[in-house]
Design a protein around this motif. Structure first.
Motif, short mmCIF file in Angstrom:
data_model
loop_
_atom_site.label_atom_id
_atom_site.label_comp_id
_atom_site.label_asym_id
_atom_site.label_seq_id
_atom_site.Cartn_x
_atom_site.Cartn_y
_atom_site.Cartn_z
N SER A 164 -2.25 3.89 5.21
CA SER A 164 -2.52 4.79 4.09
C SER A 164 -2.47 6.26 4.49
CB SER A 164 -3.89 4.48 3.49
OG SER A 164 -4.23 5.41 2.49
N LEU B 190 0.83 -1.20 0.00
CA LEU B 190 0.00 0.00 0.00
C LEU B 190 0.87 1.27 0.00
CD1 LEU B 190 -2.58 1.65 0.27
CD2 LEU B 190 -2.67 1.04 2.68
N GLU C 237 1.01 4.06 -3.05
CA GLU C 237 0.67 5.47 -2.85
C GLU C 237 1.83 6.40 -3.20
OE1 GLU C 237 -2.88 5.32 0.48
OE2 GLU C 237 -0.89 6.00 1.11
N VAL D 286 -9.19 3.70 0.17
CA VAL D 286 -8.92 2.27 0.38
C VAL D 286 -10.25 1.52 0.51
CG1 VAL D 286 -7.79 0.56 1.84
CG2 VAL D 286 -6.75 2.82 1.51
#
Length: 733
Positions: free
Chosen positions: A460, A431, A435, A466
């Motif tokens: 995040s 993740l 990003e 998400v």
């Protein structure tokens, strides 16, 4: 006779709201266009029948008309009988009368001295195909979306307007059995080879080809049908279908295969065989009489009602955006990124590129990327082999997926789907990496099966982007997609991935976040109870057979081998940590892992695989009992119903907990998720329909009985207790 305008056009009655419109061409051919006003598709209704009779009478009574072409003003021909109309019928005699009237109207067309030709483009299904079959000839468009078929069995019904017999007349009893019992569709080119349609023409000249055929038939020129070929297939057909002994063998085999598959739960399959056997032995009229009576009984059957309810639920889901706000903006991506080239990643890539979406597939190394691409190519090759795709189409589809071992090519992707191993730390790392290289509005969708999306979103910088997209294996075949939203997930994110899932061909439900979401959570106690049953010494094949007899597609032990014993062992502690003693497993799982048993994947599970498997019949690995430390009972007094209820009621009880806790948005979503994702018996309607059918009080009585015997894992869902006290239902009666 219908009123005719000065232009040669007419419509049933006064033309307002008419379904059929007739125009007589200067060459004397009438073109009857089917175009139900305000509807996206044409369906058969009683009004349709009235207008068809009027159009027929006009053609046969007007001496200036040579014959007629039946065509459609919509992208499809006719997709079958109107399901709302059938659902409203409550008396078998009414459905029988509807069948006889419809068949009589089509027989009038068939026996007309003037030729009628059906011009089919798009789908001609069920009653729509029966209408075409009643015509003197059929011309079909060569478009790949042109399909013919008799799918009534999928709604617990059978064709009710002589379609089975007309297929048998054209293509033989075996083809009629195949189409009737499977409900599958057939493309135009194959349909011509089978003799189901007479000509295939380009869509641009379909009407002219049909008109030309009407003229030839009106001139008395016979329509050419596929000729006799002295090959093995035709000799076999002659041996089976043209003599009583051969037909008896054909139908005996059909019954054996059907009962093995349905376990007697789908009466329509038996009635289809009955009607075609009657046709083979006693002819069209006798078969048509049995067909009408059988159709009447099936329309009002519980099985048909449950399957129709599933039809209405899936139709409603197609219109459901997944969010309550109708003004939410959806930007459907034409390109997605996909992290992970394993079985799930390869499957997600396949359904995406098949829907016209560009896919950038990333894995940690060339081997991983290659494995994912090989999976995609293998599925496409199989489709090409089955002639579902041409070689050129296969190559065009495959060209939509590319691979990489880094993040190049992912920056412009609107949605990134992560399909890596079920490990929270790994998902957090992926993740963060995603990003770092994507735009701020890029959606990160995790294909996790048990880890809460909220836990994943903790890593995040933009948790509102998400979301969970839980696919089911094999992705190319399993129809469900479970979208999971957290309290932070933005509505437009949910709506976008729901739209993406629909474009991939999935039936999509949206659930709220929680450990195991909905599907994994309700499957866990079902599988857990099966493990407890095995630990009591119930033989593996006895347990599996009992659940299959109840209507599950495979038994729980077979399913565990397919999913992977190691996967179940990994998910189990996650579920137990969240839900405590209710999810406490027996010692069996740890013992199997200690014995390196992962299931089919390493050919060490409950059943024998690979070189150890003997013959085609699946056999239990006798050494698994020693690994479990149990001795299977050779003579058990436990009834199959006890095994069925212990597993299935665990499943149902947990489904009710999910609704009560707000994981589910509705009973409808819970039923569809259970059926399409986990194989809950469709004829039982899903766990919530099942509770309504049996009654909440009775379900509570049985669950409470098991709670008294086995303790905490059988604690009744609070919602079940409440429903039983109130005598309430999940759906209106």
């Amino acid at each position: 006779m219908s009123a005719q305008t000065t232009t040669g056009k007419s419509a049933a009655h006064d033309g307002k709201g008419a379904i059929l419109h007739t125009e007589v061409r200067p060459d004397g051919v009438a073109v009857i266009t089917i175009d139900a006003p305000g509807e996206s598709v044409n369906t058969l209704t009683q009004k349709f029948g009235v207008e068809l009779k009027a159009a027929f009478e006009r053609v046969v009574s007007d001496s200036t008309i040579l014959g007629a072409v039946l065509t459609s003003g919509k992208k499809d021909f006719v997709v079958g009988a109107n399901v709302d109309m059938l659902k409203a019928i409550t008396v078998a005699a009414d459905a029988e009368r509807l069948s006889r009237e419809g068949a009589e109207g089509l027989r009038d067309i068939r026996e007309s001295r003037k030729p009628f030709v059906a011009a089919i483009s798009g789908q001609a299904l069920g009653g729509g195909f029966e209408l075409a079959l009643a015509c003197h000839a059929i011309v079909a468009s060569d478009d790949r979306k042109t399909l013919v078929g008799l799918p009534e069995v999928q709604l617990g019904l059978m064709p009710g307007a002589n379609g089975l017999m007309r297929v048998a007349e054209r293509a033989g009893l075996q083809v009629a059995l195949d189409l009737g019992l499977t409900g599958k569709n057939t493309r135009a080119v194959k349909a011509k080879k089978l003799g189901l349609v007479d000509e295939v023409a380009p869509a641009s000249v379909l009407l002219e080809a049909a008109v030309a055929l009407v003229k030839r038939l009106a001139e008395g020129k016979p329509q050419k049908r596929p000729g006799f070929k002295l090959d093995t297939a035709h000799l076999t057909k002659l041996a089976l279908e043209k003599n009583p002994a051969g037909r008896a063998l054909l139908f005996r085999k059909a019954r054996e295969a059907t009962r093995k598959k349905t376990h007697g739960h789908y009466p329509a399959t038996e009635r289809i065989i009955d009607v075609l056997e009657r046709f083979g032995d006693k002819g069209f009229t006798a078969a048509a009489d049995l067909e009408a009576r059988s159709f009447g009984e099936l329309v009002v059957s519980e099985t048909a009602h449950r399957l129709e309810e599933i039809f209405f639920a899936t139709t409603a889901l197609k219109k459901d955006t997944g969010v309550d706000d109708p003004n939410v903006t959806v930007r459907l991506p034409d390109k997605i990124g996909l992290i992970g080239g394993g079985l799930m990643g390869g499957g997600i890539a396949t359904v995406s590129i098949s829907a016209g979406i560009q896919v950038r597939l990333k894995d940690k190394d060339d081997e991983g990327v290659g494995r994912g691409l090989l999976h995609v190519r293998g599925v496409l090759d199989e489709r090409q082999k089955k002639k579902q795709l041409s070689r050129e189409e296969r190559d065009q589809v495959f060209a939509r997926v590319t691979g990489t071992t880094d993040y190049t090519g992912l920056r412009e992707a609107r949605v990134i789907i992560e399909a890596v191993f079920e490990d929270l730390a790994l998902k957090h790392r992926v993740l963060r990496e995603v990003e770092a290289v994507t735009k701020d509005d890029a959606i990160f969708a995790s294909n996790t099966s048990s880890i809460p999306i909220g836990r994943i979103a903790e890593a995040s910088k933009r948790p509102h982007t998400v979301v969970g997209m839980h696919y089911f294996s094999p992705v190319e075949k399993m129809p469900l997609l479970e979208v999971i939203r957290t309290k932070q997930t933005a509505p437009e994110v949910v709506a976008t991935v729901v739209a993406l899932g629909k474009k991939q061909g999935k039936t999509v439900i949206v659930v709220n976040d929680g450990v195991g979401f909905y599907t994994t959570r309700i499957l866990a106690p079902y599988m857990n109870e099966a493990a407890y049953i095995l630990s009591e010494g119930i033989p593996i094949e006895t347990l599996d057979r009992a659940l299959v007899d109840w209507g599950w597609p495979v038994g729980p032990v077979t399913l565990l081998d397919e999913v992977g014993i190691d996967v179940a062992a990994h998910v189990g502690p996650i579920m137990q940590a969240a839900f405590g003693e209710r999810f406490l497993p027996p010692d069996a799982m740890a013992k199997l892992i200690a014995d390196n048993r992962k299931g089919r994947k390493n050919e060490r599970g409950f059943y024998l695989y690979g070189k150890n498997a003997k013959g085609k019949k699946k056999a239990v690995d006798p050494t698994v009992y020693a690994a479990l430390g149990i001795e299977p009972k050779k003579d058990t007094n436990v009834l199959g119903e006890e095994l069925q209820m212990r597993c299935s009621l665990q499943f149902v009880n947990e489904a009710l907990r999910c609704l009560g806790e707000g994981i589910l948005r509705s009973p409808r979503d819970g039923d569809i998720g259970a059926i399409f994702g986990l194989g809950f018996p469709p004829f039982r309607g899903g766990p919530f329909r099942y509770v309504d059918t049996i009654g909440a009080a009775e379900i509570l009585r049985r669950t409470q009985g098991y709670y008294d015997r086995f303790g905490k894992r059988w604690e009744p869902a609070p919602l079940l207790v409440d429903m039983a006290k109130k005598g309430a239902r999940f759906y209106s009666a």
